[in-house]
Write an enzyme that holds these catalytic residues in place. Structure first.
Site, PDB file in Angstrom:
ATOM      1  N   HIS A 208      20.701  23.470 -15.447  1.00 28.20           N
ATOM      2  CA  HIS A 208      21.293  23.021 -14.184  1.00 28.20           C
ATOM      3  C   HIS A 208      20.213  22.699 -13.151  1.00 28.20           C
ATOM      4  CE1 HIS A 208      24.725  22.744 -11.449  1.00 28.20           C
ATOM      5  NE2 HIS A 208      24.193  23.621 -10.615  1.00 28.20           N
TER       6      HIS A 208
ATOM      7  N   ASP B  72      22.312  21.049 -18.862  1.00 24.17           N
ATOM      8  CA  ASP B  72      23.024  21.903 -17.895  1.00 24.17           C
ATOM      9  C   ASP B  72      24.041  22.804 -18.608  1.00 24.17           C
ATOM     10  OD1 ASP B  72      24.454  22.949 -15.697  1.00 24.17           O
ATOM     11  OD2 ASP B  72      24.273  21.084 -14.569  1.00 24.17           O
TER      12      ASP B  72
ATOM     13  N   SER C  11      25.082  19.959  -7.216  1.00 22.77           N
ATOM     14  CA  SER C  11      25.889  21.144  -7.515  1.00 22.77           C
ATOM     15  C   SER C  11      26.956  21.394  -6.436  1.00 22.77           C
ATOM     16  CB  SER C  11      24.957  22.346  -7.693  1.00 22.77           C
ATOM     17  OG  SER C  11      25.616  23.419  -8.328  1.00 22.77           O
TER      18      SER C  11
END
Lengths: 364, 364
Positions: A344, A311, A152
């Site tokens: 995610h 995600d 991320s």
């Protein structure tokens, strides 16, 4: 694996904004040993709400190891018998109330005033994070990185590294990542994350250090972070439509919550208790500003993207389009999808399934 | 097609919560003529931020027709030469400042106090909306509905109709819909939508009618509604990474926004100016509470689901799982996917592509 948190101090860091930031403290931890050539190093960069604690435990009694422990350690995909792994806290790390976090940001004292910076702390960029990490790397004697990796916000730090120092980064491992820039939809979502903080009357333009903290706004912001980083599969599996109070058949008055609402509230309240609102805003802005589009022709590294299929925050197509763009530039790019319905957060919680892909990429 | 907004008054409506609500005003509009048997009626129920205005224009000068004008009108899929179409404002309609909206909700006067209900307005359910609509249907002489249809919150009203009055609803057209209950992930997202309102210091437990309105909180809530109802394809196409102020190359200070942030802010501010915060909370709760799971064996209607492929709010799999469940009960169910990258709002903006599917379903 027991690991030790260390402190690195940068006398002055020149930020992208033009500010010179004095006395920058940065927490870090290392796993494994640096070789004599200084070229077996791996840098791990952390996610938005994360810390340097990527693997191992600080204390035998810690209930959980670091967030990528499935990937990092002796004999694991990022093998600490072969590699010298460095992981550090970013500037403006969110978790200022976590005693294991060492960071310089809005809760730090502004030497010019003797008071916490608060809302006057300068804007920071992902590039600033990289410059701080580069000073640490030089201090540690690292000549080049065998890989820079992260999930991320960590992935975009890795991409920024590859754009700034193409000859010092052999490999990039970008899990649950954007492509070459933060997409506009995510820019808008980050804006929405921040809104509850700005609405909290205790926020007072970030100058809250003498008064009550904007805890309610920060809690709602973190609730939205958690929710958008998850997925409906997770929600269904864990909560269904159960009411928070099982003694009532249906939440029929405005005060009664569903179990999922109550659980998110509790989690966010606990996270907000050790987090800082101004730091949250600075991190969000840094992610919004990320772009290496204008420097893509400088790139020389090999890339491995690890998008999570479910995600909802950094959609798999962000990484896919980034991968396609890098391939079209003649770069070596691989993509391995993380399966699951955890959204995610599968880039943290389900990263183990990428072990073989990461191991092969590290050895190639 | 020029249409006229009308007012229907229910002397007393008994709500699910047990409250008896007096003097309930409900706006509605009709297109086409009811036949002698009273069985060519179609009910259109509106979405969360919508109104009764599903088709045509109130005035020649109106810039836009109603939201499903692509589907409803003479010769269209829901053909007003064949069907008598009724569309009405829900209880607690959000747009209390829109002069064309007629609703009873938190901004209405509580007869017991002579002041607006505000936060003391009772919880309402989708079932309450249906009961109010049923009284209107009886007043209009409607014996049965050839179809009950709507997008999003309108779709779940249609499903609720089918569960409450299985022998009065021949067909259900559920666009961008849940399945048989609101999924837990959406329950949590609705909670997040409401949070900015609750954080606004002007909200004061909903008792804001004598003071400044919680406009900032309502604006942020509506910003989040808009964003979650859209999709990254839309964001990329319209905005990219342009800064709001083109004179600066990069939004590098904390005050400067990207164009997408600024546009969402402006849209939400305009919407908030005619909306009511308490009504927003009541609608969110009504959607959270929706479930016909326990009454699914009562269902007798035919169903057409119209999920939008890029929907991030009511994921296509919600409708798919609902359709599968109804099929397994032996009911007639069809599913037609809306293509596009406009997210949930494709159920409004791109509904025209379902015309032939709807026409065939109406005639079958």
């Amino acid at each position: 694996m027991i690991v030790e948190k260390r402190r690195f101090v940068i006398p002055e860091l020149l930020l992208y904004s033009g500010h010179g930031l004095q006395n920058v403290h940065m927490g870090y931890e290392t796993y494994g040993e640096l070789n004599d050539r200084g070229d077996n190093a791996v840098l791990i960069a952390h996610y938005f709400t994360g810390t340097s604690h990527a693997a191992g435990r600080y204390r035998e009694s810690d209930p959980e190891p670091g967030y990528w422990d499935a990937l990092i350690g002796p004999g694991k995909a990022i093998d600490t018998r072969k590699y010298f792994v460095v992981s550090c806290d970013t500037l403006c790390n969110l978790n200022t109330g976590n005693p294991d976090v060492i960071t310089t940001g809005p809760t730090s004292v502004n030497p010019a005033t003797g008071r916490p910076w608060g809302g006057s702390f300068p804007v920071v960029t992902i590039g600033d994070f990289v410059e701080a990490q580069k000073q640490l790397a030089e201090f540690l004697g690292i000549e080049r990185f065998h890989a820079v990796a992260g999930p991320s916000m960590g992935a975009i730090q890795a991409l920024e590294w590859a754009a700034r120092y193409p000859h010092k980064v052999d490999r990039v491992i970008a899990a649950i990542s954007c492509g070459l820039a933060t997409e506009p939809f995510l820019i808008a979502l980050l804006n929405a994350w921040c809104s509850p903080i700005l609405l909290d009357p205790n926020f007072r333009q970030g100058d809250y250090h003498d008064g009550p903290l904007p805890a309610a706004g920060l809690t709602e912001a973190l609730k939205l972070v958690t929710l958008t980083a998850l997925h409906d599969g997770w929600a269904k599996r864990l909560f269904g439509r159960r009411p928070a109070d099982k003694s009532k058949a249906l939440p029929s008055d405005s005060g009664q919550l569903f179990a999922i609402e109550s659980a998110l509230q509790q989690t966010a309240t606990a996270r907000a208790a050790i987090a800082d609102a101004n730091s949250f805003l600075r991190l969000a802005k840094a992610v919004q500003l990320f772009s290496i589009e204008d420097r893509k022709h400088d790139l020389r590294s090999k890339f491995l993207f690890l998008p999570a299929e479910s995600d909802l925050l950094m959609f798999p197509r962000y990484a896919e389009s980034g991968a396609a763009e890098l391939s079209s530039l003649g770069l070596s790019v691989e993509t391995h999808f993380l399966k699951g319905d955890g959204g995610h957060l599968d880039g943290l919680n389900a990263i183990g399934q990428a072990s073989e892909a990461v191991r092969a990429f590290m050895d190639a």
